[in-house]
Design an enzyme around this catalytic site. Structure first.
Site, PDB file in Angstrom:
ATOM      1  N   SER A 153       0.815  -1.182   0.002  1.00  0.00           N
ATOM      2  CA  SER A 153       0.151   0.087  -0.012  1.00  0.00           C
ATOM      3  C   SER A 153       0.877   1.250   0.001  1.00  0.00           C
ATOM      4  O   SER A 153       2.147   1.108   0.337  1.00  0.00           O
ATOM      5  CB  SER A 153      -0.907  -0.068   1.285  1.00  0.00           C
ATOM      6  OG  SER A 153      -0.244   0.037   2.248  1.00  0.00           O
ATOM      7  N   ASP A 164      -1.191  -1.468  -3.915  1.00  0.00           N
ATOM      8  CA  ASP A 164      -2.459  -1.479  -3.326  1.00  0.00           C
ATOM      9  C   ASP A 164      -3.179  -0.047  -3.025  1.00  0.00           C
ATOM     10  O   ASP A 164      -2.367   0.657  -2.640  1.00  0.00           O
ATOM     11  CB  ASP A 164      -2.529  -2.389  -2.140  1.00  0.00           C
ATOM     12  CG  ASP A 164      -3.821  -2.706  -1.568  1.00  0.00           C
ATOM     13  OD1 ASP A 164      -4.742  -2.821  -2.523  1.00  0.00           O
ATOM     14  OD2 ASP A 164      -3.997  -2.699  -0.305  1.00  0.00           O
ATOM     15  N   HIS A 165      -4.076  -0.001  -3.530  1.00  0.00           N
ATOM     16  CA  HIS A 165      -4.986   1.478  -3.344  1.00  0.00           C
ATOM     17  C   HIS A 165      -4.041   2.637  -3.702  1.00  0.00           C
ATOM     18  O   HIS A 165      -3.873   3.589  -2.978  1.00  0.00           O
ATOM     19  CB  HIS A 165      -5.538   1.640  -1.959  1.00  0.00           C
ATOM     20  CG  HIS A 165      -6.668   0.673  -1.537  1.00  0.00           C
ATOM     21  ND1 HIS A 165      -7.944   0.761  -2.116  1.00  0.00           N
ATOM     22  CD2 HIS A 165      -6.596  -0.514  -0.993  1.00  0.00           C
ATOM     23  CE1 HIS A 165      -8.699  -0.088  -1.556  1.00  0.00           C
ATOM     24  NE2 HIS A 165      -7.914  -0.989  -1.030  1.00  0.00           N
ATOM     25  N   LYS A 179     -16.385  -5.599  10.372  1.00  0.00           N
ATOM     26  CA  LYS A 179     -17.141  -5.422   9.060  1.00  0.00           C
ATOM     27  C   LYS A 179     -18.592  -5.580   9.029  1.00  0.00           C
ATOM     28  O   LYS A 179     -19.235  -5.139   8.124  1.00  0.00           O
ATOM     29  CB  LYS A 179     -16.524  -6.607   8.207  1.00  0.00           C
ATOM     30  CG  LYS A 179     -14.965  -6.616   7.844  1.00  0.00           C
ATOM     31  CD  LYS A 179     -14.633  -7.698   6.868  1.00  0.00           C
ATOM     32  CE  LYS A 179     -13.016  -7.989   6.662  1.00  0.00           C
ATOM     33  NZ  LYS A 179     -12.355  -6.493   6.168  1.00  0.00           N
ATOM     34  N   HIS A 183     -12.046  -6.502  -1.944  1.00  0.00           N
ATOM     35  CA  HIS A 183     -11.204  -6.103  -1.125  1.00  0.00           C
ATOM     36  C   HIS A 183     -11.824  -6.447   0.210  1.00  0.00           C
ATOM     37  O   HIS A 183     -13.089  -6.886   0.445  1.00  0.00           O
ATOM     38  CB  HIS A 183     -11.198  -4.581  -1.278  1.00  0.00           C
ATOM     39  CG  HIS A 183     -10.126  -4.119  -2.297  1.00  0.00           C
ATOM     40  ND1 HIS A 183      -9.073  -3.473  -2.028  1.00  0.00           N
ATOM     41  CD2 HIS A 183     -10.189  -4.556  -3.462  1.00  0.00           C
ATOM     42  CE1 HIS A 183      -8.346  -3.228  -3.046  1.00  0.00           C
ATOM     43  NE2 HIS A 183      -9.041  -4.007  -3.954  1.00  0.00           N
ATOM     44  N   GLY A 184     -11.220  -6.048   1.489  1.00  0.00           N
ATOM     45  CA  GLY A 184     -11.719  -6.348   2.670  1.00  0.00           C
ATOM     46  C   GLY A 184     -12.411  -7.583   3.101  1.00  0.00           C
ATOM     47  O   GLY A 184     -13.187  -8.198   3.439  1.00  0.00           O
TER      48      GLY A 184
END
Ligand code: G3H
Ligand code: 13P
Ligand code: ZN
Length: 314
Positions: free
Chosen positions: A48, A81-82, A183, A210-211
């Site tokens: 990231s 990432d992102h 979540k 994702h997540g």
């Protein structure tokens, strides 16, 4: 060996999902490579913007190059990432990353298309592949109406248009998951109907979740028993992850679960060894425990045991 996600996704599509694991330091890198080799799985190592600046992006890159020598049998992609546009361009120019993610999902649709298309043009010119994102990631609360839920989740028709207009190579879709350890507040989960419709409109096109951390209840309980305060932490059911893989979710992003392993190992170590102040004993345990977690997760994803088949394609 660093490879393109294109090869990994082509082999995996609708058969299994490839694990994409975030790393920040040497201990995570060692555990990650070990766990993937022990379970004979191809994988994606993802970095990231925060990870690139935690120590120094050059240090991370050098550590991965070193791991490549230590573990010559590993087959993996290196992925940003992102990323924003500037980070993507930096990684594309570096020649080290085989894949970048441009995350302009917070922008209006047209702006997201415009930014993503620019990154795709620059990336493809250098043989780098691009993951883009459409939709707003976030848990959909149980009490919200169908129309409210639809507003956060990726719209399948828009996804079809977005992929066509941007030329991106894979798409991160909002299907009910969110980042972090909290979540869901109840029995919510993945919106399979959204995956199904996107996969129908975009057959053969790799989708990204994702997540995807499972936030294992026993891990949370051990952290809390060792002084942590993670109340109400909840992740994605593992059976749902396996099912998503069979439907076209080809890349599954996991970061939080690795942080939980780190937290549990260190909390328990210093609770049980209050006289110790050395970083290496818990660091050694963490490497082994993280490797164990990765091997387990690859079994859930179905990527375990696929390494030889993928290597034969290279
Ligand atoms: O999706 C975000 C990843 O979990 C990376 O987190 O930005 O704190 O490194 P980070
Ligand atoms: P988790 O927070 O569920 O691990 O998700 C990580 C992620 O999506 C990284 O891009
Ligand atoms: Zn993410």
């Amino acid at each position: 060996m660093i490879v393109s996600t294109k090869i990994l996704f082509k082999h995996a599509y609708k058969r299994y999902a490839v694990g994409a694991y975030n790393i920040n330091n040497a201990e995570q890198i060692m555990g990650l490579f070990r766990g993937n080799l022990e379970s004979k799985a191809p994988f994606i190592i993802q970095i990231s913007k925060g990870a690139r600046s935690y120590t120094d992006k050059r240090l991370l890159e050098a550590m991965i190059r070193a791991a490549d020598k230590i573990f010559p049998d590993a087959v993996y992609a290196v992925h940003l990432d992102h990323g924003d546009e500037a980070a993507c361009m930096d990684c594309i120019q570096s020649g080290f990353y085989s894949s970048v993610m441009i995350d302009a999902s917070h922008e209006p649709f047209e702006k997201n298309v415009e930014i993503t298309a620019r990154v795709v043009a620059a990336a493809h010119a250098k043989g780098v592949v691009v993951e883009a994102e459409l939709g707003q990631l976030g848990g959909v609360e149980e009490h919200v109406s169908v129309s409210e839920a639809d507003a956060c989740l990726t719209n399948p028709k828009e996804a079809e248009e977005f992929v066509e207009r941007t030329g991106c190579d894979s798409l991160a879709c909002a299907i009910g998951t969110s980042h972090g350890a909290y979540k869901f507040s109840g029995s919510q989960g993945i919106h399979f109907e959204v995956i199904e419709e996107i996969a129908r409109l975009l057959p053969g096109f790799p989708l990204v979740m994702h997540g995807s951390s499972s936030v294992p209840a026993d891990e949370v309980a051990r952290i809390n028993a060792a002084g942590g305060k993670l109340k109400g932490a909840k992740g994605v059911d593992e059976a749902q992850i396996t099912r998503a893989g069979a439907m076209g979710v080809t890349k599954v992003n996991i970061d939080t679960d690795g942080r939980l392993v780190w937290c549990r190992v260190h909390r328990e170590h210093f609770r049980d060894n209050p006289e110790n102040f050395d970083l290496r004993p818990p660091g050694k345990v963490f490497q082994a425990e993280y490797a164990k977690y990765i091997a387990h997760k690859n079994a859930v994803l179905g990527s375990a045991g696929k390494l030889d088949e993928v290597r034969a394609l290279l």
